[in-house]
Design an enzyme around this catalytic site. Structure first.
Site, PDB file in Angstrom:
ATOM      1  CG  HIS A 153      -2.021  -1.020   1.091  1.00 19.05           C
ATOM      2  ND1 HIS A 153      -3.304  -0.690   0.746  1.00 19.05           N
ATOM      3  CD2 HIS A 153      -1.999  -2.367   1.213  1.00 19.05           C
ATOM      4  CE1 HIS A 153      -4.037  -1.786   0.685  1.00 19.05           C
ATOM      5  NE2 HIS A 153      -3.268  -2.821   0.964  1.00 19.05           N
ATOM      6  CG  ASP A 213      -0.151   9.509   0.518  1.00 19.66           C
ATOM      7  OD1 ASP A 213      -0.166   8.350   0.962  1.00 19.66           O
ATOM      8  OD2 ASP A 213      -0.964  10.392   0.869  1.00 19.66           O
TER       9      ASP A 213
END
Ligand code: GDG
Length: 428
Positions: free
Chosen positions: A166, A382
């Site tokens: 992720h 991110d």
């Protein structure tokens, strides 16, 4: 019947004990929000840590805990406080998290934490092996569990294993600094399919496999003994309908049905109809660029004083990893910045920043999304950033502006937004 077993560090719910009773609260964070929709839609079991250490669970509550988790299709891995310290706060969040987000200066390389990481990964693998049939599909998630694929493969050579990361996978030059880089790659290569959010992360991973393990890589196939491991990018999405339906439902609410937060937001809008709300929602994490954003907001108001009383920044910072020193420092920095900026610039009728350091229920999240004119998301790095996608999904009246960092995985897909480089202060 074959099932999917989802494995992640945290479960979709976190357990809390109060007055001898168990309550389950939904987990907040990208992985939990995203995977919940998959989990609720089919025959699956979710294995993870409950959020309570062995020391915190009284013996007599164990059956209650197990049945509370079973209600959510979940099963727990037991961890002691020491294990949580070394595995979660240690290797996962003081070594891998900063390293993979290019914060090399924050990465600590401690042998003890690595040893605990290995031991805890084995615990997760054992929990899977106990529950899995050979025809099941095992879906392992994220950077806390990178050794689990190979640990499961060693016992069940024929079972299907997928792994999804992720967070970013860093470039080879960064990854090679990790003392246990080969072991991590070998752990991941126990999978049949390895997924990343973007093509760049995938490319970085393949380059490390080639250079550190010397394996043959052809396009996105890795050849290892008699196996072919597929690597691909799967940009994670959101449950669009859930967010857009919630936004539509909110827009039709009568005054009585509105939340207290919504009433407050409406009051402020009415008192200054041409004023704009900026929204930023993140876990309180140094990768999210919150302090830089606050400094930029102050700079903006000083450089363009005509916007005073016309804009307000709403910051929702969700508490995260507060046992790790960098997070404690960041909390202090953000508290101080908000205090200083509000102290300096507020007027009797206007406070420039509304700061919420907490997690809000889903319904308030929708209030914030639907009431904000601008979503301002400027992470330094991110993996994806689902907030950007959720904001768009809630703009059912087709208004709103998304200002998004180029360093978020979602910028690859959302290039109609206003993309900025978070290191370029003027641009923020
Ligand atoms: C990791 C990666 C990647 C936030 N505050 C509240 C709340 N949230 C929900 C949001 C959103 C999620 O948390 C945050 O997701 P992000 O993707 O923005 O970020 P991370 O938590 O860092 O997630 C990230 C993600 O995994 C998925 O792969 O995109 O890059 O770092 O869904 O809605 N939810 C509620 N209250 C809050 O106060 N209910």
């Amino acid at each position: 019947m074959a099932k999917t077993i989802i494995i992640s560090n945290r479960l979709p719910v976190q357990l809390q004990i109060s007055n001898g009773d168990i309550t389950a609260v939904p987990s907040v964070g990208g992985l939990a929000t995203g995977m919940k929709s998959v989990h609720s839609g089919g025959d699956s079991l979710w294995i993870g840590w409950s959020g309570l250490t062995d020391e915190e669970i009284p013996e007599e509550l164990v059956p209650k805990i197990d049945s509370a988790l079973a209600e959510h299709g979940s099963s727990k891995v037991n961890l002691t406080e020491k294990e949580v310290d070394g595995f979660y706060y240690g290797f996962s969040n003081r070594t891998i998290w900063p390293l993979f987000h290019y914060f090399l200066e924050y990465s600590e390389f401690e042998l003890d934490s690595w040893e605990t990481y290995k031991a805890v990964n084995q615990k997760f693998a054992d929990a899977i092996l106990e529950k899995a049939n050979n025809e099941d599909t095992i879906w392992i998630h994220d950077y806390q569990l990178m050794l689990v694929p190979q640990m499961v493969r060693a016992e069940r050579p024929d079972i299907s294993i997928g792994f999804f990361l992720h967070i970013p996978f860093p470039s080879y030059e960064i990854f090679r600094t990790l003392p246990w880089r080969r072991e991590v790659l070998q752990g991941l290569l126990g999978s049949d399919l390895i997924g990343f959010h973007t093509y760049d992360y995938e490319r970085h991973f393949l380059s490390s496999v080639r250079r550190l393990l010397g394996l043959e890589v052809s396009f996105n196939d890795i050849y290892l003994d008699d196996r072919v491991i597929k690597v691909d990018s799967f940009p994670m999405g959101i449950d669009y309908k859930k967010f857009s339906d919630a936004a539509k439902e909110h827009s039709q609410r009568t005054e009585d049905q509105k939340s207290e937060l919504q009433k407050r937001l409406d009051t402020h809008k009415k008192s200054a109809p041409d004023a704009k709300f900026f929204l930023s929602i993140d876990r309180l994490d140094y990768t999210k660029g919150i302090a830089k954003r606050l400094n930029a907001f102050e700079y903006f108001l000083k450089k363009y004083p005509q916007y005073k009383e016309k804009v307000r920044l709403i910051i929702l910072a969700v508490p995260s990893r507060s046992n790790v020193p960098q997070y404690q420092l960041l909390k202090r920095e953000v508290d101080e910045l908000v205090g200083r900026i509000n102290g300096e610039l507020s007027t009797v009728s206007w406070t420039p920043i509304w700061y919420f350091y907490r997690s809000m229920p889903f319904e308030n999240l929708i209030d914030l999304y639907t009431s904000s004119d601008i979503a301002w998301l400027t992470p330094i790095r991110d993996g994806m950033n689902l907030v950007a996608k959720e904001y768009i999904a809630t703009r059912t009246d087709k208004t709103g502006v998304l200002i998004l960092s180029e360093m978020a995985g979602s910028a690859n897909e959302m290039n109609e937004s206003l993309l900025i480089n978070p290191n370029n202060f003027e641009q923020i």
